[in-house]
Design a protein around this motif. Structure first.
Motif, short mmCIF file in Angstrom:
data_model
loop_
_atom_site.label_atom_id
_atom_site.label_comp_id
_atom_site.label_asym_id
_atom_site.label_seq_id
_atom_site.Cartn_x
_atom_site.Cartn_y
_atom_site.Cartn_z
N ARG A 1 25.84 29.42 34.36
CA ARG A 1 24.79 28.94 35.27
C ARG A 1 25.45 28.37 36.52
NH1 ARG A 1 21.86 24.26 36.63
NH2 ARG A 1 19.57 24.49 36.65
N PHE A 2 25.19 29.01 37.66
CA PHE A 2 25.77 28.58 38.93
C PHE A 2 24.69 28.02 39.85
CE2 PHE A 2 28.94 31.83 37.75
CZ PHE A 2 30.12 31.16 38.00
N ASP A 3 25.07 27.06 40.66
CA ASP A 3 24.25 26.68 41.80
C ASP A 3 24.32 27.83 42.80
OD1 ASP A 3 23.52 25.62 44.42
OD2 ASP A 3 23.59 23.64 43.50
N ALA A 4 23.18 28.28 43.31
CA ALA A 4 23.16 29.44 44.21
C ALA A 4 24.00 29.22 45.46
CB ALA A 4 21.72 29.76 44.59
N ARG A 5 24.26 27.96 45.81
CA ARG A 5 25.06 27.68 47.00
C ARG A 5 26.55 27.94 46.76
NH1 ARG A 5 22.75 21.71 47.78
NH2 ARG A 5 23.18 21.84 45.53
N GLU A 6 26.94 28.12 45.49
CA GLU A 6 28.35 28.34 45.16
C GLU A 6 28.70 29.83 45.27
OE1 GLU A 6 29.45 24.99 41.93
OE2 GLU A 6 28.01 26.48 41.21
N GLU A 7 28.40 30.42 46.39
CA GLU A 7 28.59 31.86 46.55
C GLU A 7 30.05 32.27 46.39
OE1 GLU A 7 27.67 35.41 49.81
OE2 GLU A 7 26.89 33.39 50.12
N ALA A 8 30.95 31.49 46.97
CA ALA A 8 32.38 31.82 46.88
C ALA A 8 32.86 31.78 45.44
CB ALA A 8 33.19 30.86 47.75
N LEU A 9 32.41 30.78 44.69
CA LEU A 9 32.83 30.66 43.30
C LEU A 9 32.23 31.78 42.45
CD1 LEU A 9 34.33 29.08 41.14
CD2 LEU A 9 32.32 27.60 40.89
N ILE A 10 31.01 32.17 42.74
CA ILE A 10 30.38 33.28 42.01
C ILE A 10 31.18 34.56 42.23
CG2 ILE A 10 28.32 34.74 41.86
CD1 ILE A 10 26.66 32.25 42.59
N ASN A 11 31.52 34.83 43.48
CA ASN A 11 32.30 36.03 43.78
C ASN A 11 33.67 35.98 43.11
OD1 ASN A 11 30.27 37.12 45.37
ND2 ASN A 11 31.03 36.17 47.25
N ARG A 12 34.28 34.80 43.10
CA ARG A 12 35.58 34.67 42.47
C ARG A 12 35.49 34.88 40.96
NH1 ARG A 12 36.92 30.43 44.89
NH2 ARG A 12 36.66 28.77 43.35
N SER A 13 34.38 34.44 40.35
CA SER A 13 34.21 34.62 38.91
C SER A 13 34.12 36.11 38.56
CB SER A 13 32.97 33.88 38.42
OG SER A 13 31.78 34.51 38.84
N PHE A 14 33.52 36.90 39.44
CA PHE A 14 33.46 38.35 39.22
C PHE A 14 34.87 38.94 39.23
CE2 PHE A 14 29.06 37.88 39.65
CZ PHE A 14 28.40 39.09 39.48
N GLU A 15 35.66 38.52 40.22
CA GLU A 15 37.02 39.05 40.34
C GLU A 15 37.87 38.66 39.14
OE1 GLU A 15 38.34 37.42 44.00
OE2 GLU A 15 36.95 38.60 45.24
N VAL A 16 37.77 37.40 38.71
CA VAL A 16 38.57 36.93 37.58
C VAL A 16 38.18 37.66 36.30
CG1 VAL A 16 39.04 34.93 36.10
CG2 VAL A 16 39.01 34.66 38.59
N ALA A 17 36.89 37.80 36.06
CA ALA A 17 36.43 38.46 34.84
C ALA A 17 36.95 39.90 34.79
CB ALA A 17 34.91 38.43 34.77
N ARG A 18 36.85 40.59 35.89
CA ARG A 18 37.29 41.99 35.90
C ARG A 18 38.80 42.11 35.75
NH1 ARG A 18 33.05 43.14 40.81
NH2 ARG A 18 31.22 43.47 39.49
N SER A 19 39.52 41.13 36.31
CA SER A 19 40.98 41.17 36.16
C SER A 19 41.41 40.96 34.72
CB SER A 19 41.62 40.10 37.06
OG SER A 19 41.33 38.79 36.58
N GLU A 20 40.53 40.33 33.92
CA GLU A 20 40.81 40.11 32.50
C GLU A 20 40.26 41.24 31.62
OE1 GLU A 20 42.63 37.77 31.15
OE2 GLU A 20 43.04 36.75 33.07
N GLY A 21 39.71 42.26 32.27
CA GLY A 21 39.19 43.40 31.50
C GLY A 21 37.76 43.23 31.03
N ALA A 22 37.07 42.20 31.52
CA ALA A 22 35.68 41.97 31.12
C ALA A 22 34.74 42.49 32.21
CB ALA A 22 35.44 40.49 30.88
N GLU A 23 33.46 42.57 31.86
CA GLU A 23 32.44 42.98 32.82
C GLU A 23 31.69 41.74 33.29
OE1 GLU A 23 29.89 45.91 31.01
OE2 GLU A 23 31.57 46.76 29.89
N ALA A 24 31.28 41.73 34.55
CA ALA A 24 30.53 40.61 35.10
C ALA A 24 29.33 41.15 35.87
CB ALA A 24 31.40 39.76 36.01
#
Length: 246
Positions: A115-138
């Motif tokens: 659950r993210f605050d919608a204003r945390e756009e940079a963190l949301i985008n970073r979470s996508f990158e981190v998840a994919r780098s670990e082989g997971a889907e986001a």
């Protein structure tokens, strides 16, 4: 926008009244974004697949926390699904053909939601990158509107304005003069939902199936919303009664 109106003529000695239905719709940005993180493992051995999917998701969660995601942002519990893929071959000789089973592969998926605050756009985008780098889907799992007071107030104001415009038009068409507003009745709290992004010939969403108080739940003429993803729709419906005179 769906509108209907009914007239209620007063009893003998009473002034006639007109009751109309007004609807106000407001689109506002969501203030909460839900992101799903999924780890998928395929193996002939179900135990191995289950263990590896759990390890992969745990590893991804740890990496997300290191990247700045608050540990408390992860919703309680995990989703888990298991499916089996059966493979077979068709073997033929000179006269007949038979289907021979080659074996089965198990597909295990484990999922957690953040659950993210919608204003945390940079963190949301970073979470996508981190998840994919670990082989997971986001992916985006959904949106919500927590601070809804201003949107509800605006939708109600629009509904009353809409009712007054409709009442004025109906009264004029009937050769009557619209008088004072006597009563405002809201049948249920304003509806808050994600707009549909594709045409639905039945005009229904899964959540609408359980809310039959709203005409939109069974409106066959509803068309697709042009709202962008991340927007929330707030709908207020009011019944307003006016005094009318010849």
């Amino acid at each position: 926008m769906s509108l209907s109106a009914i007239t209620l003529l007063g009893a003998a000695g009473e002034a006639p009244t007109l009751t109309v239905v007004g609807e106000g719709v407001v689109l506002v940005p969501a203030d909460v974004v839900y992101v799903s993180i999924t780890a998928t493992v395929q193996d002939e051995n179900l135990t191995v697949a289950s263990s590896e999917s759990s390890e992969a998701l745990n590893r991804t969660i740890e990496a997300l926390i290191e990247a700045g995601v608050d540990e408390g942002a992860f919703t309680a519990g995990r989703g888990r699904s298991v499916s089996t893929i059966q493979t077979a071959s068709r073997v033929c000789n000179n006269s007949t053909c038979v289907v021979v089973s080659d074996g089965a592969v198990n597909l295990v998926r484990e999922e957690v939601t953040i659950r993210f605050d919608a204003r945390e756009e940079a963190l949301i985008n970073r979470s996508f990158e981190v998840a994919r780098s670990e082989g997971a889907e986001a992916g985006i799992a959904g949106y919500a509107l927590v601070d809804r007071r201003a949107a509800i107030a605006e939708a109600r104001e629009k509904a009353i304005q809409n009712a007054e415009a409709e009442a004025g038009a109906l009264a004029s068409a009937a050769g009557l003069k619209l008088g004072e507003r006597l009563e405002i009745f809201e049948r249920s709290s304003p509806l808050i939902r994600e707009p549909s992004y594709a045409f639905d010939p039945l005009g229904m969403r899964m959540t609408d199936l359980f809310d039959l108080s709203w005409p939109v739940a069974v409106d066959p003429f509803e068309t697709a919303s042009s709202a962008e993803p991340g927007m929330m729709e707030v709908i207020s419906q009011v019944f307003v009664t006016y005094r009318v005179s010849p």
